[in-house]
Scaffold this motif. Structure first.
Motif, mmCIF file in Angstrom:
data_model
loop_
_atom_site.group_PDB
_atom_site.id
_atom_site.type_symbol
_atom_site.label_atom_id
_atom_site.label_comp_id
_atom_site.label_asym_id
_atom_site.label_seq_id
_atom_site.Cartn_x
_atom_site.Cartn_y
_atom_site.Cartn_z
ATOM 1 N N GLU A 1 0.809 -1.220 0.000
ATOM 2 C CA GLU A 1 0.000 0.000 0.000
ATOM 3 C C GLU A 1 0.842 1.268 0.000
ATOM 4 O O GLU A 1 0.639 2.168 0.808
ATOM 5 N N SER A 2 1.789 1.345 -0.907
ATOM 6 C CA SER A 2 2.620 2.536 -1.066
ATOM 7 C C SER A 2 2.008 3.451 -2.112
ATOM 8 O O SER A 2 1.075 3.072 -2.824
ATOM 9 N N GLU A 3 2.583 4.624 -2.228
ATOM 10 C CA GLU A 3 2.157 5.539 -3.289
ATOM 11 C C GLU A 3 2.464 4.884 -4.631
ATOM 12 O O GLU A 3 3.551 4.321 -4.809
ATOM 13 N N PRO A 4 1.534 4.952 -5.585
ATOM 14 C CA PRO A 4 1.835 4.399 -6.910
ATOM 15 C C PRO A 4 3.080 5.071 -7.490
ATOM 16 O O PRO A 4 3.201 6.289 -7.473
ATOM 17 N N SER A 5 3.999 4.263 -7.929
ATOM 18 C CA SER A 5 5.258 4.764 -8.462
ATOM 19 C C SER A 5 5.944 3.624 -9.199
ATOM 20 O O SER A 5 5.379 2.542 -9.366
ATOM 21 N N GLU A 6 7.183 3.840 -9.607
ATOM 22 C CA GLU A 6 7.985 2.796 -10.223
ATOM 23 C C GLU A 6 9.039 2.376 -9.208
ATOM 24 O O GLU A 6 9.775 3.216 -8.687
ATOM 25 N N TYR A 7 9.092 1.087 -8.912
ATOM 26 C CA TYR A 7 9.992 0.544 -7.905
ATOM 27 C C TYR A 7 10.863 -0.552 -8.526
ATOM 28 O O TYR A 7 10.347 -1.440 -9.202
ATOM 29 N N LYS A 8 12.161 -0.508 -8.268
ATOM 30 C CA LYS A 8 13.063 -1.583 -8.688
ATOM 31 C C LYS A 8 13.199 -2.544 -7.503
ATOM 32 O O LYS A 8 13.564 -2.135 -6.409
ATOM 33 N N ILE A 9 12.883 -3.812 -7.739
ATOM 34 C CA ILE A 9 12.802 -4.804 -6.668
ATOM 35 C C ILE A 9 13.773 -5.948 -6.946
ATOM 36 O O ILE A 9 13.867 -6.446 -8.069
ATOM 37 N N SER A 10 14.473 -6.359 -5.902
ATOM 38 C CA SER A 10 15.363 -7.516 -5.977
ATOM 39 C C SER A 10 15.149 -8.361 -4.721
ATOM 40 O O SER A 10 15.185 -7.845 -3.600
ATOM 41 N N ILE A 11 14.915 -9.655 -4.921
ATOM 42 C CA ILE A 11 14.756 -10.604 -3.815
ATOM 43 C C ILE A 11 15.776 -11.710 -4.054
ATOM 44 O O ILE A 11 15.725 -12.385 -5.084
ATOM 45 N N SER A 12 16.705 -11.878 -3.113
ATOM 46 C CA SER A 12 17.756 -12.871 -3.327
ATOM 47 C C SER A 12 17.953 -13.757 -2.102
ATOM 48 O O SER A 12 17.711 -13.345 -0.971
ATOM 49 N N LEU A 13 18.400 -14.976 -2.367
ATOM 50 C CA LEU A 13 18.711 -15.930 -1.309
ATOM 51 C C LEU A 13 20.079 -15.573 -0.731
ATOM 52 O O LEU A 13 21.049 -15.425 -1.471
ATOM 53 N N THR A 14 20.143 -15.399 0.587
ATOM 54 C CA THR A 14 21.402 -15.021 1.219
ATOM 55 C C THR A 14 22.262 -16.263 1.486
ATOM 56 O O THR A 14 21.739 -17.379 1.544
ATOM 57 N N PRO A 15 23.562 -16.082 1.697
ATOM 58 C CA PRO A 15 24.430 -17.230 2.002
ATOM 59 C C PRO A 15 24.360 -17.673 3.466
ATOM 60 O O PRO A 15 24.850 -18.740 3.802
ATOM 61 N N GLU A 16 23.748 -16.856 4.335
ATOM 62 C CA GLU A 16 23.696 -17.192 5.763
ATOM 63 C C GLU A 16 22.930 -18.484 6.002
ATOM 64 O O GLU A 16 21.847 -18.675 5.475
ATOM 65 N N LYS A 17 23.503 -19.336 6.822
ATOM 66 C CA LYS A 17 22.830 -20.566 7.241
ATOM 67 C C LYS A 17 22.124 -20.274 8.563
ATOM 68 O O LYS A 17 22.742 -19.848 9.529
ATOM 69 N N LEU A 18 20.828 -20.477 8.582
ATOM 70 C CA LEU A 18 20.024 -20.186 9.771
ATOM 71 C C LEU A 18 20.183 -21.288 10.822
ATOM 72 O O LEU A 18 20.354 -22.459 10.480
ATOM 73 N N ASN A 19 20.073 -20.910 12.088
ATOM 74 C CA ASN A 19 20.038 -21.892 13.169
ATOM 75 C C ASN A 19 18.583 -22.336 13.305
ATOM 76 O O ASN A 19 17.817 -21.811 14.109
ATOM 77 N N LYS A 20 18.208 -23.289 12.488
ATOM 78 C CA LYS A 20 16.804 -23.682 12.363
ATOM 79 C C LYS A 20 16.259 -24.321 13.642
ATOM 80 O O LYS A 20 15.090 -24.124 13.968
ATOM 81 N N ARG A 21 17.075 -25.038 14.346
ATOM 82 C CA ARG A 21 16.605 -25.658 15.602
ATOM 83 C C ARG A 21 16.138 -24.579 16.568
ATOM 84 O O ARG A 21 15.130 -24.733 17.247
ATOM 85 N N GLU A 22 16.869 -23.472 16.639
ATOM 86 C CA GLU A 22 16.514 -22.383 17.552
ATOM 87 C C GLU A 22 15.274 -21.616 17.090
ATOM 88 O O GLU A 22 14.566 -21.030 17.906
ATOM 89 N N ILE A 23 15.014 -21.616 15.791
ATOM 90 C CA ILE A 23 13.828 -20.932 15.260
ATOM 91 C C ILE A 23 12.557 -21.679 15.639
ATOM 92 O O ILE A 23 11.519 -21.076 15.908
ATOM 93 N N LEU A 24 12.640 -23.005 15.689
ATOM 94 C CA LEU A 24 11.463 -23.833 15.975
ATOM 95 C C LEU A 24 10.992 -23.669 17.421
ATOM 96 O O LEU A 24 11.790 -23.418 18.320
ATOM 97 N N PHE A 25 9.666 -23.831 17.599
ATOM 98 C CA PHE A 25 9.137 -23.919 18.959
ATOM 99 C C PHE A 25 9.805 -25.085 19.666
ATOM 100 O O PHE A 25 10.182 -26.081 19.034
#
Length: 147
Positions: A91-115
């Motif tokens: 819901e931003s002002e209508p405009s032209e936006y350049k977008i980049s979505i990339s996978l990072t090299p960081e390895k997540l501590n997945k065990r700690e993320i889980l409940f």
């Protein structure tokens, strides 16, 4: 124009398509750090319909020259994959936006993320959490993707 550094692989389709085919007829997978989805939006809102799961990695979402935000594609419930949405511009002002979505090299501590209650599942099935990937299905936009 959409620049896509993601791949649609047979393994990706086989593993996920039966479960998500109705809502995600095409799936693309980022497996290598730096694999990205890049496009220009002429509009006010953009998201990616994607998956959260135990094999999820971390994304860097960049809009124009703003500070990038980091988004984890795994959460506390992720002992299985499920549909999700990565919000890019809301819901931003209508405009032209350049977008980049990339996978990072960081390895997540997945065990700690889980409940805590899901950590036993992690300990019994560590192979399900080894990958750091991103499955993207489609773009959800208010506006249009610029040519």
């Amino acid at each position: 124009e959409i620049s896509l550094g993601l791949v649609g692989s047979e393994m990706c389709i086989r593993d996920r398509s039966k479960r998500f085919q109705r809502n995600m007829p095409q799936l693309f997978q980022a497996t290598e750090p730096g694999a990205s989805l890049e496009f220009t939006l002429k509009g006010s809102s953009a998201s990616v319909f994607d998956l959260l799961g135990p094999d999820g990695g971390q994304l860097k979402v960049q809009v124009d020259d703003e500070e990038p935000k980091l988004v984890k594609k795994i959460d506390s419930y992720c002992t299985y994959s499920r549909m999700a949405k990565t919000s890019v511009i809301a819901e931003s002002e209508p405009s032209e936006y350049k977008i980049s979505i990339s996978l990072t090299p960081e390895k997540l501590n997945k065990r700690e993320i889980l409940f805590e209650k899901n950590r036993e599942f992690f300990d019994k099935n560590p192979e399900k959490f080894t990958e750091h990937t991103w499955f993207a299905g489609s773009l959800l936009v208010i506006g249009e993707v610029a040519e």
